[in-house]
Design a protein around this motif. Structure first.
Motif, PDB file in Angstrom:
ATOM      1  N   ARG A 125      11.905   0.819  47.162  1.00 16.72           N
ATOM      2  CA  ARG A 125      12.564  -0.038  48.139  1.00 16.72           C
ATOM      3  C   ARG A 125      11.598  -0.966  48.859  1.00 16.72           C
ATOM      4  NH1 ARG A 125      17.772   1.806  49.524  1.00 16.72           N
ATOM      5  NH2 ARG A 125      18.350   3.727  48.452  1.00 16.72           N
ATOM      6  N   HIS A 126      10.320  -0.648  48.810  1.00 20.15           N
ATOM      7  CA  HIS A 126       9.311  -1.453  49.510  1.00 20.15           C
ATOM      8  C   HIS A 126       8.753  -2.478  48.529  1.00 20.15           C
ATOM      9  CE1 HIS A 126       9.631   1.380  52.804  1.00 20.15           C
ATOM     10  NE2 HIS A 126       9.407   2.363  51.957  1.00 20.15           N
ATOM     11  N   TYR A 127       9.345  -3.652  48.540  1.00 18.48           N
ATOM     12  CA  TYR A 127       9.008  -4.690  47.574  1.00 18.48           C
ATOM     13  C   TYR A 127       7.640  -5.291  47.844  1.00 18.48           C
ATOM     14  CZ  TYR A 127       9.036  -9.250  45.307  1.00 18.48           C
ATOM     15  OH  TYR A 127       8.681 -10.355  44.583  1.00 18.48           O
ATOM     16  N   GLN A 128       6.841  -5.412  46.786  1.00 19.55           N
ATOM     17  CA  GLN A 128       5.564  -6.114  46.860  1.00 19.55           C
ATOM     18  C   GLN A 128       5.515  -7.118  45.719  1.00 19.55           C
ATOM     19  OE1 GLN A 128       2.543  -3.027  46.757  1.00 19.55           O
ATOM     20  NE2 GLN A 128       2.390  -3.030  48.983  1.00 19.55           N
ATOM     21  N   ALA A 129       5.210  -8.343  46.040  1.00 19.52           N
ATOM     22  CA  ALA A 129       5.180  -9.391  45.024  1.00 19.52           C
ATOM     23  C   ALA A 129       4.084  -9.122  44.004  1.00 19.52           C
ATOM     24  CB  ALA A 129       4.951 -10.748  45.679  1.00 19.52           C
ATOM     25  N   THR A 130       4.399  -9.386  42.729  1.00 19.37           N
ATOM     26  CA  THR A 130       3.404  -9.266  41.663  1.00 19.37           C
ATOM     27  C   THR A 130       2.375 -10.377  41.823  1.00 19.37           C
ATOM     28  OG1 THR A 130       5.050  -8.332  40.158  1.00 19.37           O
ATOM     29  CG2 THR A 130       3.058  -9.259  39.159  1.00 19.37           C
ATOM     30  N   ILE A 131       1.110 -10.007  41.713  1.00 20.98           N
ATOM     31  CA  ILE A 131       0.019 -10.977  41.801  1.00 20.98           C
ATOM     32  C   ILE A 131      -0.493 -11.227  40.388  1.00 20.98           C
ATOM     33  CG2 ILE A 131      -2.226 -11.508  42.786  1.00 20.98           C
ATOM     34  CD1 ILE A 131       0.031 -11.241  44.845  1.00 20.98           C
ATOM     35  N   GLY A 132      -0.286 -12.439  39.891  1.00 23.74           N
ATOM     36  CA  GLY A 132      -0.747 -12.763  38.540  1.00 23.74           C
ATOM     37  C   GLY A 132       0.123 -12.109  37.484  1.00 23.74           C
ATOM     38  N   ILE A 133      -0.474 -11.208  36.687  1.00 24.23           N
ATOM     39  CA  ILE A 133       0.214 -10.565  35.578  1.00 24.23           C
ATOM     40  C   ILE A 133      -0.075  -9.070  35.613  1.00 24.23           C
ATOM     41  CG2 ILE A 133       0.528 -10.525  33.071  1.00 24.23           C
ATOM     42  CD1 ILE A 133       1.157 -13.247  34.116  1.00 24.23           C
ATOM     43  N   ASP A 134       0.953  -8.249  35.430  1.00 21.62           N
ATOM     44  CA  ASP A 134       0.771  -6.803  35.280  1.00 21.62           C
ATOM     45  C   ASP A 134       1.166  -6.399  33.867  1.00 21.62           C
ATOM     46  OD1 ASP A 134      -0.154  -6.366  37.810  1.00 21.62           O
ATOM     47  OD2 ASP A 134       1.788  -5.792  38.640  1.00 21.62           O
ATOM     48  N   PHE A 135       0.570  -5.306  33.396  1.00 18.63           N
ATOM     49  CA  PHE A 135       0.828  -4.861  32.021  1.00 18.63           C
ATOM     50  C   PHE A 135       1.100  -3.363  31.984  1.00 18.63           C
ATOM     51  CE2 PHE A 135       0.493  -4.482  27.517  1.00 18.63           C
ATOM     52  CZ  PHE A 135      -0.213  -3.318  27.267  1.00 18.63           C
ATOM     53  N   LEU A 136       2.159  -2.976  31.271  1.00 19.12           N
ATOM     54  CA  LEU A 136       2.485  -1.570  31.031  1.00 19.12           C
ATOM     55  C   LEU A 136       2.952  -1.444  29.590  1.00 19.12           C
ATOM     56  CD1 LEU A 136       4.540  -0.805  34.283  1.00 19.12           C
ATOM     57  CD2 LEU A 136       2.308   0.173  33.715  1.00 19.12           C
ATOM     58  N   SER A 137       2.882  -0.249  29.035  1.00 19.70           N
ATOM     59  CA  SER A 137       3.394  -0.053  27.682  1.00 19.70           C
ATOM     60  C   SER A 137       4.116   1.279  27.582  1.00 19.70           C
ATOM     61  CB  SER A 137       2.255  -0.117  26.654  1.00 19.70           C
ATOM     62  OG  SER A 137       1.357   0.962  26.837  1.00 19.70           O
ATOM     63  N   LYS A 138       5.072   1.325  26.671  1.00 15.47           N
ATOM     64  CA  LYS A 138       5.860   2.540  26.490  1.00 15.47           C
ATOM     65  C   LYS A 138       6.324   2.631  25.046  1.00 15.47           C
ATOM     66  CE  LYS A 138       9.654   5.224  28.468  1.00 15.47           C
ATOM     67  NZ  LYS A 138      10.602   5.339  29.609  1.00 15.47           N
ATOM     68  N   THR A 139       6.320   3.841  24.497  1.00 20.58           N
ATOM     69  CA  THR A 139       6.806   4.086  23.152  1.00 20.58           C
ATOM     70  C   THR A 139       8.295   4.387  23.199  1.00 20.58           C
ATOM     71  OG1 THR A 139       4.660   4.953  22.451  1.00 20.58           O
ATOM     72  CG2 THR A 139       6.559   5.525  21.093  1.00 20.58           C
ATOM     73  N   MET A 140       9.052   3.732  22.327  1.00 19.26           N
ATOM     74  CA  MET A 140      10.479   3.996  22.210  1.00 19.26           C
ATOM     75  C   MET A 140      10.767   4.610  20.852  1.00 19.26           C
ATOM     76  SD  MET A 140      12.799   1.019  23.964  1.00 19.26           S
ATOM     77  CE  MET A 140      14.252   2.048  23.771  1.00 19.26           C
ATOM     78  N   TYR A 141      11.532   5.685  20.862  1.00 20.99           N
ATOM     79  CA  TYR A 141      11.896   6.379  19.635  1.00 20.99           C
ATOM     80  C   TYR A 141      13.334   5.998  19.272  1.00 20.99           C
ATOM     81  CZ  TYR A 141       7.736   9.016  20.846  1.00 20.99           C
ATOM     82  OH  TYR A 141       6.446   9.374  21.183  1.00 20.99           O
ATOM     83  N   LEU A 142      13.470   5.183  18.237  1.00 22.17           N
ATOM     84  CA  LEU A 142      14.772   4.743  17.764  1.00 22.17           C
ATOM     85  C   LEU A 142      15.200   5.605  16.578  1.00 22.17           C
ATOM     86  CD1 LEU A 142      14.021   0.918  17.880  1.00 22.17           C
ATOM     87  CD2 LEU A 142      15.058   2.330  19.667  1.00 22.17           C
ATOM     88  N   GLU A 143      16.438   5.425  16.128  1.00 16.05           N
ATOM     89  CA  GLU A 143      16.931   6.245  15.030  1.00 16.05           C
ATOM     90  C   GLU A 143      16.128   6.041  13.747  1.00 16.05           C
ATOM     91  OE1 GLU A 143      18.743   4.557  17.082  1.00 16.05           O
ATOM     92  OE2 GLU A 143      20.307   5.884  17.887  1.00 16.05           O
TER      93      GLU A 143
END
Length: 236
Positions: A56-74
């Motif tokens: 709920r405590h919004y903070q503006a993104t500065i520049g660029i952020d990066f995250l990654s996640k694996t998705m398991y599809l059928e």
């Protein structure tokens, strides 16, 4: 004794796969870049997907952020690289370089802010300028939890805009968790190499990468519930 995967010089035996073993195909990686004006909820959508959480405590993104996640599809497993861009004008010059090698561009607007919706035209133009038709573009209306009384863009208007420009479309609420998982699943199944991606495009009639290689999906969704969350605070 294993030498950490290195092949010894002249060692023919070391070059042959051991009986009964199977080689693992490298995990397919895809870059998804999130675009849109400041405070439309790009970071919150990513956070909801990654951690099933809303800050709920919004903070503006500065520049660029990066995250990654694996998705398991059928049919396969994919690695999604999520690039969260700042919406402020002063960071605008950085964004084209991040669009350049992306597989998917997610253009987000706030359903309670018409200016953010109108500005998606420029974001889509930026993507087309860098990637042409070799990219999946999804138009996403966020903050459906704010309710119909605060809406400035109807679901029908968003759908019509997406259809006109040959974009995927979805509405969601990062705050309430509505449609966020569905959004990423649709994006993942639209990626190059997915069986579903060969049959997408549908009524929009827009393709990517030439005939028979469309990366667009025609998504039919029911309208978002009128009020998913009674809270009066921002649904970023």
């Amino acid at each position: 004794m294993s030498d950490g995967g290195k092949t010894s010089a002249g060692g023919a035996a070391s070059k042959r796969p051991m009986s009964g073993t199977t080689s693992l195909a490298p995990l397919a990686k895809y870059k998804l870049v999130f675009l849109g004006d400041q405070s439309v909820g790009k970071t919150s959508i990513i956070t909801r997907f990654m951690y099933d959480n809303f800050d709920r405590h919004y903070q503006a993104t500065i520049g660029i952020d990066f995250l990654s996640k694996t998705m398991y599809l059928e049919d396969r497993t994919v690695r999604l690289q999520l690039w969260d861009t700042a919406g402020q004008e002063r960071f605008r010059s950085l964004i084209p370089s991040y669009i350049r090698d992306s597989s998917v561009a997610v253009v987000v607007y706030d359903v309670s802010n018409r200016a953010s919706f109108l500005n998606t035209t420029k974001w889509v133009e930026d993507v087309r300028a860098e990637r042409g038709n070799d990219v999946v573009i999804c138009l996403v209306g966020n903050k459906t939890d704010l309710g119909n009384d605060k809406r400035q863009i109807s679901t029908e208007e968003g759908e019509e805009r997406a259809k006109k420009d040959g974009l995927m479309f979805m509405e969601c609420s990062a705050k309430a968790g509505y449609n966020v998982k569905s959004l990423f699943r649709k994006l993942a199944t639209s990626l190059p190499g997915s069986p579903d991606s060969a049959n997408v495009g549908g009524a929009n009639g827009a393709g990517s990468g030439g005939p028979g290689n469309s990366n667009l999906i025609d998504i039919k969704l029911s309208a978002a519930p009128a009020n998913l969350d009674e809270a009066k605070t921002c649904g970023c």
